[in-house]
Design a protein around this motif. Structure first.
Motif: not given
Length: 126
Positions: A82-87, A89-92, A118-126
């Motif tokens: 939740w926290t990373a997702s919100f951060l 989305a807010l940055a987007i 900012l969120a400490g995330t990465v987008v990967i292929a699945v």
């Protein structure tokens, strides 16, 4: 983990924008005298909520699912939460898409935009 390509990320974002913008534009045009600016502001708010809720719950918006990509935590591959997702989305949602695009283009190794950093995330292929 295989990273999502820049093209798949952009295409997913365009699909999500169309999913949100078309119904919002019709609703605002019919019900409110807000015109284009009202529609853009409402779409921006919707995009933040849409992106945060769907990323936290499933790791992907409908656009990302269509292109078989998802958001995960850097290093672990765990769901963003939740926290990373919100951060993220807010940055987007902040009108800074040009900055995000430049950051993604310059970060050739991981293709992470400012919202991912900012969120400490990465987008990967699945």
């Amino acid at each position: 983990m295989p990273l999502a390509t820049l093209g798949s990320r952009l295409a997913a974002r365009l699909i999500d924008l169309l999913i949100l913008f078309i119904p919002t534009y019709v609703a605002v045009a019919v019900a409110v005298e807000g015109g284009l600016w009202g529609t853009l502001l409402l779409s921006l708010l919707e995009m933040v909520v849409y992106d945060a809720l769907l990323t936290a719950n499933t790791g992907a918006t409908p656009g990302k699912r269509m292109l078989r990509i998802k958001v995960v935590r850097v290093g672990t591959g765990a769901p963003a939460g939740w926290t990373a997702s919100f951060l993220r989305a807010l940055a987007i949602g902040v009108p800074s898409w040009l900055v995000t695009a430049v950051v993604v283009l310059l970060d050739e190794r991981t293709h992470r935009g400012q919202h991912d950093l900012l969120a400490g995330t990465v987008v990967i292929a699945v």
